[in-house]
Design a protein around this motif. Structure first.
Motif, PDB file in Angstrom:
ATOM      1  N   GLN A   3       6.706  14.880  14.304  1.00 34.11           N
ATOM      2  CA  GLN A   3       5.608  15.397  13.490  1.00 34.11           C
ATOM      3  C   GLN A   3       5.113  16.705  14.079  1.00 34.11           C
ATOM      4  OE1 GLN A   3       2.752  12.131  13.260  1.00 34.11           O
ATOM      5  NE2 GLN A   3       3.550  11.620  11.242  1.00 34.11           N
ATOM      6  N   LEU A   4       4.871  17.675  13.204  1.00 29.60           N
ATOM      7  CA  LEU A   4       4.415  18.997  13.612  1.00 29.60           C
ATOM      8  C   LEU A   4       3.160  19.338  12.815  1.00 29.60           C
ATOM      9  CD1 LEU A   4       7.894  20.775  13.499  1.00 29.60           C
ATOM     10  CD2 LEU A   4       6.714  19.953  15.525  1.00 29.60           C
ATOM     11  N   VAL A   5       2.104  19.737  13.521  1.00 31.03           N
ATOM     12  CA  VAL A   5       0.840  20.060  12.861  1.00 31.03           C
ATOM     13  C   VAL A   5       0.368  21.427  13.333  1.00 31.03           C
ATOM     14  CG1 VAL A   5      -1.536  19.388  12.461  1.00 31.03           C
ATOM     15  CG2 VAL A   5       0.236  17.621  12.694  1.00 31.03           C
ATOM     16  N   GLU A   6       0.347  22.385  12.398  1.00 32.51           N
ATOM     17  CA  GLU A   6      -0.096  23.741  12.715  1.00 32.51           C
ATOM     18  C   GLU A   6      -1.611  23.867  12.590  1.00 32.51           C
ATOM     19  OE1 GLU A   6       3.767  24.264  10.210  1.00 32.51           O
ATOM     20  OE2 GLU A   6       1.976  23.001  10.205  1.00 32.51           O
ATOM     21  N   GLY A  16      -6.147  43.232  13.564  1.00 35.09           N
ATOM     22  CA  GLY A  16      -6.704  42.150  14.354  1.00 35.09           C
ATOM     23  C   GLY A  16      -5.646  41.207  14.895  1.00 35.09           C
ATOM     24  N   SER A  17      -6.122  40.110  15.489  1.00 37.77           N
ATOM     25  CA  SER A  17      -5.237  39.147  16.140  1.00 37.77           C
ATOM     26  C   SER A  17      -5.587  37.728  15.722  1.00 37.77           C
ATOM     27  CB  SER A  17      -5.367  39.255  17.661  1.00 37.77           C
ATOM     28  OG  SER A  17      -4.992  40.529  18.135  1.00 37.77           O
ATOM     29  N   LEU A  18      -4.575  36.870  15.779  1.00 37.46           N
ATOM     30  CA  LEU A  18      -4.744  35.432  15.582  1.00 37.46           C
ATOM     31  C   LEU A  18      -3.765  34.722  16.480  1.00 37.46           C
ATOM     32  CD1 LEU A  18      -4.959  34.708  11.715  1.00 37.46           C
ATOM     33  CD2 LEU A  18      -6.743  34.289  13.409  1.00 37.46           C
ATOM     34  N   ARG A  19      -4.105  33.505  16.888  1.00 34.73           N
ATOM     35  CA  ARG A  19      -3.163  32.675  17.612  1.00 34.73           C
ATOM     36  C   ARG A  19      -2.976  31.369  16.864  1.00 34.73           C
ATOM     37  NH1 ARG A  19      -2.967  29.990  23.670  1.00 34.73           N
ATOM     38  NH2 ARG A  19      -4.508  28.552  22.768  1.00 34.73           N
ATOM     39  N   LEU A  20      -1.755  31.112  16.476  1.00 36.16           N
ATOM     40  CA  LEU A  20      -1.402  29.852  15.835  1.00 36.16           C
ATOM     41  C   LEU A  20      -0.949  28.852  16.887  1.00 36.16           C
ATOM     42  CD1 LEU A  20       0.662  31.135  12.776  1.00 36.16           C
ATOM     43  CD2 LEU A  20      -1.814  30.860  12.995  1.00 36.16           C
ATOM     44  N   SER A  21      -1.274  27.597  16.634  1.00 35.01           N
ATOM     45  CA  SER A  21      -0.821  26.508  17.500  1.00 35.01           C
ATOM     46  C   SER A  21      -0.076  25.480  16.657  1.00 35.01           C
ATOM     47  CB  SER A  21      -2.009  25.830  18.178  1.00 35.01           C
ATOM     48  OG  SER A  21      -2.729  26.730  18.991  1.00 35.01           O
ATOM     49  N   CYS A  22       0.829  24.781  17.296  1.00 37.92           N
ATOM     50  CA  CYS A  22       1.577  23.717  16.619  1.00 37.92           C
ATOM     51  C   CYS A  22       1.694  22.547  17.586  1.00 37.92           C
ATOM     52  CB  CYS A  22       2.941  24.214  16.196  1.00 37.92           C
ATOM     53  SG  CYS A  22       4.023  22.938  15.524  1.00 37.92           S
ATOM     54  N   ALA A  23       1.089  21.439  17.210  1.00 34.26           N
ATOM     55  CA  ALA A  23       1.141  20.231  18.025  1.00 34.26           C
ATOM     56  C   ALA A  23       2.333  19.380  17.613  1.00 34.26           C
ATOM     57  CB  ALA A  23      -0.153  19.447  17.866  1.00 34.26           C
ATOM     58  N   ILE A  70       5.791  34.364  21.019  1.00 36.54           N
ATOM     59  CA  ILE A  70       5.921  32.915  20.943  1.00 36.54           C
ATOM     60  C   ILE A  70       5.914  32.359  22.366  1.00 36.54           C
ATOM     61  CG2 ILE A  70       8.455  32.966  20.896  1.00 36.54           C
ATOM     62  CD1 ILE A  70       8.337  30.516  19.029  1.00 36.54           C
ATOM     63  N   SER A  71       5.241  31.231  22.542  1.00 31.11           N
ATOM     64  CA  SER A  71       5.203  30.581  23.852  1.00 31.11           C
ATOM     65  C   SER A  71       5.073  29.078  23.644  1.00 31.11           C
ATOM     66  CB  SER A  71       4.041  31.120  24.694  1.00 31.11           C
ATOM     67  OG  SER A  71       2.802  30.836  24.075  1.00 31.11           O
ATOM     68  N   ARG A  72       5.261  28.339  24.719  1.00 32.11           N
ATOM     69  CA  ARG A  72       5.136  26.886  24.618  1.00 32.11           C
ATOM     70  C   ARG A  72       4.576  26.331  25.918  1.00 32.11           C
ATOM     71  NH1 ARG A  72      10.806  24.691  23.196  1.00 32.11           N
ATOM     72  NH2 ARG A  72       9.814  22.638  23.473  1.00 32.11           N
ATOM     73  N   ASN A  77       2.771  19.629  24.815  1.00 34.71           N
ATOM     74  CA  ASN A  77       3.542  19.404  23.581  1.00 34.71           C
ATOM     75  C   ASN A  77       3.119  20.363  22.470  1.00 34.71           C
ATOM     76  OD1 ASN A  77       4.769  17.340  24.951  1.00 34.71           O
ATOM     77  ND2 ASN A  77       3.809  15.695  23.786  1.00 34.71           N
ATOM     78  N   THR A  78       2.945  21.618  22.833  1.00 35.88           N
ATOM     79  CA  THR A  78       2.418  22.592  21.884  1.00 35.88           C
ATOM     80  C   THR A  78       3.198  23.905  21.972  1.00 35.88           C
ATOM     81  OG1 THR A  78       0.199  21.631  22.064  1.00 35.88           O
ATOM     82  CG2 THR A  78       0.355  23.833  21.136  1.00 35.88           C
ATOM     83  N   VAL A  79       3.439  24.488  20.818  1.00 38.55           N
ATOM     84  CA  VAL A  79       4.023  25.820  20.741  1.00 38.55           C
ATOM     85  C   VAL A  79       3.002  26.747  20.084  1.00 38.55           C
ATOM     86  CG1 VAL A  79       5.193  25.333  18.537  1.00 38.55           C
ATOM     87  CG2 VAL A  79       6.043  27.173  20.022  1.00 38.55           C
ATOM     88  N   TYR A  80       2.990  27.999  20.512  1.00 35.58           N
ATOM     89  CA  TYR A  80       2.001  28.969  20.061  1.00 35.58           C
ATOM     90  C   TYR A  80       2.683  30.190  19.469  1.00 35.58           C
ATOM     91  CZ  TYR A  80      -0.782  26.241  23.381  1.00 35.58           C
ATOM     92  OH  TYR A  80      -1.392  25.226  24.058  1.00 35.58           O
TER      93      TYR A  80
END
Length: 119
Positions: A3-6, A16-23, A70-72, A77-80
Motif C-alpha cells: 500500500q502506498l499513500v501520498e 515555490g517549493s513543495l515536498r511530497l511524501s509517500c508512506a 527524490i530520496s527515501r 518506510n517513506t519516499v520523498y
C-alpha cells in the motif's frame, strides 16, 4: 499487499517549493525500487524520478532534473519528492509507485496527490 499513500500536495506559486511524501506498507520497503510519476490534465502519465533500494542511485526526467530531488528513508518506510523552482507545467497529479525490480513500469501505485502551480 503493498500500500502506498501520498501526501504533501497542494497549491503553490510559481518558483515555490513543495515536498511530497509517500508512506509504504505491507512488504519490506527496502526491497523495492521507488518512483514518482505525474499526470497533467489531458496528458499521459509520465515518469518523474526513481530511486534505488538503498537510495544510492537516482534517476530523473529531463524536465525536472536540477529542480526535483527524490530520496527515501528506509527506517521510516517513506519516499520523498522535494520539488523546487516549480513551474506552471509541473501542475499534475503526482503518483508514488514501487516495484521489486522495474524502474519505469512499477507494479504498485498510490492514489495520487494534486500539485497545482499558479503563476
Amino acid at each position: 499487499q503493498v500500500q502506498l499513500v501520498e501526501s504533501g500536495g497542494g497549491l503553490v506559486q510559481a518558483g515555490g517549493s513543495l515536498r511530497l511524501s509517500c508512506a509504504f506498507s505491507g512488504r519490506t520497503f527496502s526491497s523495492y525500487v521507488m518512483d514518482w510519476f505525474r499526470q497533467a490534465p489531458g496528458k499521459e502519465r509520465e515518469f518523474v524520478a526513481a530511486i534505488s533500494r538503498s537510495g544510492g542511485s537516482t534517476w530523473y526526467a529531463e524536465s525536472v532534473k536540477g529542480r526535483f530531488t527524490i530520496s527515501r528513508d528506509n527506517a521510516k518506510n517513506t519516499v520523498y519528492l522535494q520539488m523546487n523552482s516549480l513551474k506552471d507545467e509541473d501542475t499534475a497529479v503526482y503518483y508514488c509507485a514501487g516495484d521489486l525490480s522495474s524502474i519505469k513500469t512499477p507494479g504498485y501505485w498510490g492514489q495520487g496527490t494534486q500539485v497545482t502551480v499558479s503563476s
